[in-house]
Design an enzyme around this catalytic site. Structure first.
Site, PDB file in Angstrom:
ATOM      1  N   ASP A  44       0.832  -1.005   0.116  1.00 16.57           N
ATOM      2  CA  ASP A  44      -0.015  -0.022   0.088  1.00 16.57           C
ATOM      3  C   ASP A  44       0.903   1.309  -0.033  1.00 16.57           C
ATOM      4  OD1 ASP A  44      -2.180   1.667   0.202  1.00 16.57           O
ATOM      5  OD2 ASP A  44      -2.383   1.365   2.313  1.00 16.57           O
TER       6      ASP A  44
ATOM      7  N   ASP B 262      -9.219   3.754  -2.068  1.00 18.52           N
ATOM      8  CA  ASP B 262      -9.857   4.279  -0.882  1.00 18.52           C
ATOM      9  C   ASP B 262     -11.098   4.820  -1.420  1.00 18.52           C
ATOM     10  OD1 ASP B 262      -7.909   3.350   0.842  1.00 18.52           O
ATOM     11  OD2 ASP B 262      -7.128   5.368   1.339  1.00 18.52           O
TER      12      ASP B 262
ATOM     13  N   GLU C 121       2.415   5.050  -4.029  1.00 21.53           N
ATOM     14  CA  GLU C 121       2.571   5.977  -5.160  1.00 21.53           C
ATOM     15  C   GLU C 121       3.757   6.591  -5.575  1.00 21.53           C
ATOM     16  OE1 GLU C 121      -0.043   5.895  -2.729  1.00 21.53           O
ATOM     17  OE2 GLU C 121      -1.259   4.362  -4.030  1.00 21.53           O
TER      18      GLU C 121
HETATM   19  C1  GLC Z   1      -4.503   3.104   2.857  1.00 25.21           C
HETATM   20  C2  GLC Z   1      -5.300   1.950   2.192  1.00 25.21           C
HETATM   21  C3  GLC Z   1      -6.326   1.393   3.100  1.00 25.21           C
HETATM   22  C4  GLC Z   1      -5.812   0.825   4.445  1.00 25.21           C
HETATM   23  C5  GLC Z   1      -5.046   2.079   5.106  1.00 25.21           C
HETATM   24  C6  GLC Z   1      -4.314   1.426   6.376  1.00 25.21           C
HETATM   25  O1  GLC Z   1      -5.685   4.185   3.137  1.00 25.21           O
HETATM   26  O2  GLC Z   1      -5.545   2.613   0.929  1.00 25.21           O
HETATM   27  O3  GLC Z   1      -6.909   0.211   2.379  1.00 25.21           O
HETATM   28  O4  GLC Z   1      -6.524   0.379   4.915  1.00 25.21           O
HETATM   29  O5  GLC Z   1      -4.068   2.748   4.444  1.00 25.21           O
HETATM   30  O6  GLC Z   1      -3.012   0.755   6.097  1.00 25.21           O
END
Ligand code: GLC
Length: 985
Positions: A420, A498, A423
């Protein structure tokens, strides 16, 4: 040179000269002064730029342009590296004074050299891309590091554009301007752009034919498809080369196959990853995870995968576990495994800047971090606080990163990794990312963040995947990422970031999944139920209904939101979620087969309807999709719906729930109460299924159920292997093709043998929508034939011996037990007479509500009056009217009586479809003379005689056509249509 070309190039040169001062910022290509040819490429030198055309195999043409006099390094993050070579032939016959005609085989480039402009044509001479004479290709200096590059091309009316990866908004991008710069886009909306992923590949459709364009440039890129000027499209980047691949069709699947030949395909995932995934930010402590697992099993709701989001970590440090909340992660994951769950843990790229932390120390020791221009590591801020960021564009850093996984996975026992914030996201940076001057290794040719930003997530996923492979070389890995670049499909799955719990986001989640699939990235899905905010029970129910049929099916929600498990919305929604997930697991053999097909062809699992029906679109909702080529899914994406108008694609369709049969190409109204997802099966499909399980680790009671939706010839395929190891690469798999041929009173199913996989058993065959009883079943294997025994409907036990059959009144389906699959077999089914077919005269009366004309071609919409129907011919041709569906016994009712009036048509054609011969259009029409005097006459035709006996069996559709002497504007009135017994003895 043809006169037209000469004039055009003259206009081109004058426009170019005239336009130059007005667009001072851009320099456009001038005349080519030198041309060099090699077998695969032709290079054109202009005063201050070079252009090269290169054949990549027969179906792909690469166009490369750079200002200056030399190309840069020929390097790509997207391509697999085994790009095929081609031959770029000079077509002498087409040589032009001012240019060259070059051909890859399937694509032709007409290069005008004064100034240099390119047209690209397909094998039939249709123009696919046409450089705008005025601008064509150009460049402009942005700063010391970057020269922007761009191409402007003409865009004819009616062109549709799909793809570009993760894009919200409608499926067709025509009229929009979009860009690529991977962005942490929390709570994005339909107009938010760019989002998390950069896939600069799009498919263009013009008049039902398709071709692709892949702009291989990881810098910030932008695309304008007639947004600024309706008939101009353009694309370009803020740096790097103008380097694009034109990919021939003509079908959309051809384009995708060729695009994924270049950029690679999804590797076959472990089967558990196709199960249902349950996540939240975050399940902790351990007791909560166990409670979730137990609830799934206690409630018999299927689920394969549970997630650990960032709160499992110790102070959000990647590769650590919080010792207080998760004292023994290995024991936990082992216990979950015993309950048939796999687990996935999140790993973020921001590494806490903390000397003494082993990951920080070992990374520092190899200079793993992204650097500022002064050489010091850049320090940003993410979940753990101050962070440094590994430079995944450096092979040594990828190697270091992947080496972190074997000890981590061994210690905690999780099965998959979720990447995650890649980017990369940075709470401290400008625009939520790192400053643009940060230095990257860029695979040995150091460049700034501008050049590497869009590949950061892709390269992180690559290194993570490699890490899991290192830990478990014999298993198929599972990784998932938020950010990626073209070719990212090689490194696993992705989700759409998200989103929000809203109806609009439910809609977006479907189009985005399709759009990613169209862009070569097939293993994708949204956070079901929405990440931010809270879903209403109705919204969650609709979302899990649709989301459970997407390639990647995971519920996820943000921290601080209400519970979002399948049982969180009360018993009604819980039942809907259970049914939806059971259906996913029942479909597992079909779904797994689609994944395997995708891993070979690049054709996505979930497809926009036009991918199966090229050129068809105006009728469809963007959110309806095809699951493979057999199943049409029509998600309900608005609140309060009780019924739904559905535009069926061409062909013949069965309603999944009722077995009712519909002619395609027409709207149907179906019930759509909360517990009902409209689903249709393409007639002529065999869909491999199984009985429901709660986890892919369970063996289903019925491992193979063949759902036959017969209509003439039916077929379906099945791929099977052990679901987790790499043994399939050594040939340990079965790929079976099942067929079913329906003759008048008999159906013959052919089932090939499969000896590779264990636990085969004997398949259960389910015959849908027969409308006739099964009289007898014979199963032939090698030379022996077994005659099946009927078992009574009351016996609801499993049909155990080969050939045993019975009717299941609850589902309206005939069940037949086949023989074990160690030999090939044929199953012959003899059908009894259709007891429900009309045997007494049928007289149709037309009225709009009850007996409308379901389908018509070449006429204006029918007008119903006084029991008749009147149409005006829209264009001369072959106007057609399809009569309402009837079940007729052709033997009993061979005489057609019609009352009708025409002004010019001298003949009436009649076609019919029986269940055995489904396609009306394949049948020659029987022709009968009629009187073109505008007055109503009654006619009587013996269909049996006129068709040489082919008017037989149970007849479903009858089409009337008026092939002769019809004129535009001509009025045709049809009054009664009756089918009657033969006259006289
Ligand atoms: C980011 C991710 C989400 C995750 C969060 C905490 O917002 O997109 O899916 O739950 O981080 O890790």
């Amino acid at each position: 040179m043809a006169k037209g070309n000469r004039i055009r190039s003259f206009i081109g040169i004058s426009l170019w000269l005239a336009a130059a001062p007005a667009m001072a910022a851009w320099t456009h290509l001038g005349p080519a002064t030198q041309v060099e040819h090699t077998p695969a490429a032709s290079t054109f030198r202009c005063p201050d730029a070079i252009v090269r055309l290169e054949a990549i195999g027969e179906h792909v043409l690469r166009v490369r342009m750079t200002p200056g006099n030399a190309f840069g390094r020929d390097f790509s993050w997207a391509l697999t590296g085994d790009t095929p070579r081609g031959t770029l032939k000079r077509l002498e016959g087409h040589a032009q004074e001012d240019g060259e005609t070059l051909s890859t085989g399937a694509l032709t480039a007409r290069v005008h050299t004064r100034p240099l402009r390119i047209d690209i044509l397909d094998a039939d001479g249709r123009t696919l891309l046409h450089d705008e004479p005025e601008r064509g290709m150009g460049w402009r200096r942005v700063n010391d590091e970057c020269i922007a590059v761009r191409v402007w091309q003409e865009m004819p009316d009616g062109v549709r554009i799909y793809g570009l990866g993760e894009k919200a908004g409608p499926l067709n991008h025509a009229g929009r301007a979009l860009s690529m710069w991977n962005t942490d886009a929390w709570g994005y909306g339909p107009t938010t752009d760019p989002l998390y992923k950069s896939i600069p590949f799009f498919i263009m459709e013009h008049n039902g034919r398709y071709h692709g364009v892949f702009f291989d440039n990881p810098w910030r890129t932008s695309f304008d498809f007639g947004g600024q000027d309706r008939n101009v499209m353009s694309f370009g980047a803020e740096g790097g080369e103008l380097d694009y691949y034109v990919i021939a069709g003509p079908g959309p699947k051809d384009v995708l196959r060729r695009y994924t030949d270049l950029t690679g395909r999804l590797e076959l995932p472990p089967k558990w990853a196709l199960g249902y995934h349950q996540c939240r930010y975050s399940y902790y402590p351990e007791a909560r995870v166990r409670e979730i697992a137990e609830t799934f099993r206690a409630k018999s709701i299927p689920c394969d995968v549970l997630y650990f989001d960032i709160d499992y970590m110790d102070g959000y440090r990647s590769f650590t576990w919080n010792p207080h909340w998760f004292p023994n992660p290995r024991k936990l994951t082992d216990d979950l495994k015993a309950m048939r769950f796999h687990t996935v843990a999140i790993i973020d790229p921001g590494i806490k800047r903390e000397p003494g932390d082993p990951v920080y120390d070992s990374g520092t020791a190899i200079n793993a971090w992204l650097r500022r221009p002064d050489g010091r590591p850049y320090v940003g801020r993410v979940w753990p606080g101050e962070c440094v960021f590994p430079d995944f564009t450096n092979p040594a850093v990828r190697d270091w990163w992947s080496a972190l996984f074997p000890p981590f996975l061994e210690a905690c026992g999780v099965d998959g990794i979720w990447n995650d914030m890649n980017e990369p996201a940075n709470f401290a940076g400008p625009n939520k990312t790192l400053p643009l001057d940060i230095r990257f290794d860029n695979e040995g040719e150091s460049k700034s963040h501008r050049a590497c930003h869009n590949v950061y997530g892709q390269q992180m996923a690559r290194a993570t995947l490699e890490g899991i492979r290192r830990a478990r070389p014999d298993h198929r890995p599972f990784t998932m990422t938020r950010a990626t670049y073209a070719g990212g499909q090689r490194y696993g799955a992705a989700w759409t970031g998200d989103n929000i719990s809203s109806w609009e986001h439910l809609q977006l989640s479907l189009t985005m999944t399709m759009q990613l699939g169209v862009s070569g990235m097939p293993f994708v899905g949204p956070d079901i139920g929405g990440f931010g905010g809270s879903a209403t029970p109705e919204l969650y129910a609709r979302w899990i209904q649709a989301g459970s049929l997407l390639p990647y099916a995971r519920t996820h929600t943000a921290s601080g939101t209400p519970d979002q498990e399948p049982w969180s919305y009360g018993p009604d929604v819980e039942a809907i979620a259970r049914d939806s997930l059971r259906r996913r697991y029942e479909l597992m053999p079909y779904l797994y087969t689609l994944f395997e097909e995708c891993s070979r062809t690049g054709v996505p699992i979930v497809r926009p309807i036009w991918m199966e029906f090229p050129g068809e679109h105006p009728w469809f909702e963007d959110t309806a999709f095809m699951l493979g080529s057999a199943i049409l899914v029509w998600p309900i994406v608005r609140a309060g719906e009780q019924e739904q108008h559905i535009s069926l694609p061409p062909g013949v369709w069965f309603d999944w729930h009722t077995g009712e049969i519909h002619a395609g190409g027409q709207p149907v109204l179906v019930p759509a109460g909360l517990d009902h997802l409209p689903l249709f099966v393409r007639a002529g499909s065999i869909v491999p299924m199984q009985s429901a399980v709660e986890s892919t680790m369970e063996t289903p009671a019925e491992p193979l159920v063949l759902d036959v939706w017969p209509f003439g010839h039916a077929e379906g395929s099945l791929y099977e292997d052990d679901g987790e190891s790499l043994a399939y690469r050594q040939g340990r798999f079965c790929r079976s093709q099942f067929t079913c041929e329906a003759a008048e009173d008999e159906m013959t199913l052919a089932l090939p043998a499969c000896t590779q996989t264990a636990g085969q058993g004997a398949p259960l065959i389910r015959l849908h929508g027969l409308g006739r009883p099964v009289n007898s079943v014979k199963v032939r294997r090698d030379s022996s034939e077994i005659t099946g025994q009927p078992s009574s409907p009351a016996e609801d036990g499993i049909l155990s011996s080969p050939g045993a059959f019975r009717f299941d009144p609850a589902s309206g389906v005939w069940l037949i037990r086949a023989a074990p699959r160690d030999h090939q077999q044929t199953v012959r089914v003899r059908l009894g007479p259709d007891e429900n077919a009309n045997r007494e005269a049928v007289r149709l009366r037309f009225d709009e509500e009850k007996r409308p004309i379901p389908y018509h071609r070449g006429v204006l919409p029918p007008v119903y009056s006084q029991g008749g129907v009147e149409v005006a011919v829209r264009r001369a041709g072959n106007p057609q009217l399809l009569l309402p569906r009837m079940r007729l016994s052709a033997e009993a009712l061979p005489v057609l009586k019609v009352r009708l009036a025409t002004e010019h048509a001298t003949s009436l054609g009649v076609r019919f479809a029986t269940r055995q011969e489904p396609t009306l259009s394949d049948r020659p029409a029987m022709k009968f003379a009629i009187r073109p005097d505008g007055r109503v006459h009654e006619y009587s035709f013996d269909l049996r005689q006129a068709s040489d006996g082919r008017w037989s069996g149970t007849v479903y559709w009858v089409m009337l056509s008026f092939p002769d002497n019809n004129r535009q504007g001509e009025r045709i009135r049809v009054e009664t249509v009756a089918f009657e017994p033969a006259a006289g003895p």
